[in-house]
Enzyme design. Structure first.
Site, mmCIF file in Angstrom:
data_model
loop_
_atom_site.group_PDB
_atom_site.id
_atom_site.type_symbol
_atom_site.label_atom_id
_atom_site.label_comp_id
_atom_site.label_asym_id
_atom_site.label_seq_id
_atom_site.Cartn_x
_atom_site.Cartn_y
_atom_site.Cartn_z
ATOM 1 C CB ILE A 146 16.777 43.062 -51.634
ATOM 2 C CG1 ILE A 146 17.383 44.349 -51.059
ATOM 3 C CG2 ILE A 146 17.326 41.873 -50.873
ATOM 4 C CD1 ILE A 146 17.002 44.630 -49.629
ATOM 5 C CB CYS A 147 12.956 41.118 -54.746
ATOM 6 S SG CYS A 147 12.246 41.536 -53.153
#
Lengths: 177, 242
Positions: free
Chosen positions: A48-49
């Site tokens: 996600i990051c």
């Protein structure tokens, strides 16, 4: 420790950071009176990051043009940061290691349950005062372009209307604030 | 160990999972028949009545147990499949969160963040492999084929018959109290044998495993007998109709 407020002195910090093969100490006082974009993210090597970590890297030149330093922070080790930066094809700003969680705690963005930082962004002015801060749910990535827009607006040192964009008028009472 | 041995091992694991039905069927067939026959034998001296009663109970019991096994294995399979479908739907709707879940699961098993990340990244390239690994590692929903209702029912029914035949045999060759004792003795030995067989499959001591089966089953039978005594004590007028 709670979230510092806009107008507060940004908490002083000193942490090791990794930047393009070099490890060194980074501190707020060592920035030499430049603007600082300090952003926290939960962890390296997740799915996600990377979009926002690489997003800041892609716009690094635009931030540099605004005389701003970008520092990314997560609770990962320097070795992990080094591997993660390589995995992402290299980054144009340092990643600070907050293994002891002191930095995240000082800025009030430590998720105690997960022992990682929330997604939080701070803009600190050259006087060391917090000018902008935003914390979002872990599921929602932040807008790098919005951070840049706000930085540019802050640097005008004038009143900027809602949804102001660089190049548009500032300070005019006829504008909608 | 060669690759083919590994594949054979999986089949062995799946077939040995039937041990549940084998133990359940034999134990139940045996204990219920011993109990029934001793009761009938006490009521009538007629060996033919004892045998016919035993055989009837054996077949009806086997059918009932097989049906129960079919339904319960089917119920488990249905729920298992529903959970698998839901886990896969969830992974398809939120692939990143699913990937994070798998990252965490692999990390919990001892891989470093970087190792887990590379593994999940590779798995994500093959949707089905990712989904299978996700449900196995994150939700513990394995894919070993152990919930087949029909084989489960067949094994259960046959095991029940095997268990029930043992205490009936003595009544075919002798009668009266001697048949009753031999029936009990063979029953005990068979229970011990089933336990020892399980011990062999599980790599345990044959004596310990055999004794465990024997004691638990005989203990259960003794407990039933004790309850009968208590009922008789509190309700002295109640007796089994002859």
């Amino acid at each position: 420790m709670g979230l510092p407020r806009v107008g507060d002195h940004a908490p002083e910090f000193s942490a090791k950071g990794y930047f393009q093969g070099t490890v060194k100490d980074y501190s707020l006082s060592g920035l030499g009176g430049k603007w600082l974009v300090l952003f926290f993210y939960p962890a390296d090597f997740t799915f996600i990051c990377p979009t926002e970590v690489t997003g800041f890297s892609k716009l690094a030149t635009a931030f540099a043009d605004e005389s701003a330093t970008i520092l990314g922070v997560s609770v990962d080790s320097i070795d992990t940061h080094s591997s993660w930066a390589a995995e992402l094809g290299g980054l144009e700003y340092p990643l600070l290691s907050d293994e002891d969680r002191r930095l995240s705690q000082a800025y009030g963005v430590l998720d105690e349950a997960e022992a990682v930082a929330f997604r939080a962004t701070f803009i600190v002015n050259p006087a060391g005062l917090i000018s902008y801060e935003v914390v979002s749910h872990v599921n929602v990535g932040r807008s790098v372009e919005e951070t840049l827009r706000v930085l540019k607006a802050l640097r005008t040192d004038r009143l900027c209307p809602s949804d102001w964009h660089p190049g548009e008028a500032t300070g005019d009472v006829a504008l909608k604030y | 160990m060669s690759l083919s041995e590994i594949q054979q091992k999986r089949q062995v694991i799946e077939s040995r999972s039937r041990i549940r039905e084998i133990v359940f069927g034999i134990q139940d067939g045996l204990i219920s028949t011993v109990g029934l026959l001793s009761g009938v034998q006490g009521a009538t001296e007629n060996s033919l009545v004892v045998i016919v009663t035993g055989l009837t109970a054996m077949f009806s019991g086997a059918i009932s147990m097989a049906a129960g096994s079919y339904l319960s294995a089917g119920a488990q399979k249905d729920i298992f499949e529903k959970e698998i479908t839901e886990a896969e739907k969830m992974a398809e709707r939120e692939p990143y969160i699913a990937a994070e879940g798998l990252l965490k699961a692999l990390g919990d098993e001892g891989l470093t963040k970087e190792q887990s990340y590379r593994m999940v990244k590779t798995l994500l390239q093959e949707r089905n492999v990712f989904l299978r690994t996700f449900r196995e590692k994150v939700f513990g929903l394995g894919s070993a084929d152990i919930n087949q209702p029909l084989p489960a029912a067949l094994v259960m029914g046959l095991s029940f018959i095997v268990g029930a035949v043992v205490p009936i045999v003595p009544y075919l060759i002798m009668s009266g109290v001697s048949a009753f004792y031999l029936s009990g003795l063979l029953g005990g030995l068979t229970l011990f044998g089933v336990g020892a067989f399980k011990g062999r499959l599980a790599g345990q001591s044959l004596w310990t495993a055999g004794l465990q089966f024997f004691l638990v089953a005989v203990g259960a039978a003794a407990l039933g007998y004790l309850i009968g005594l208590i009922v008789q004590y509190f309700f002295p007028g109640v007796s089994v109709p002859a």
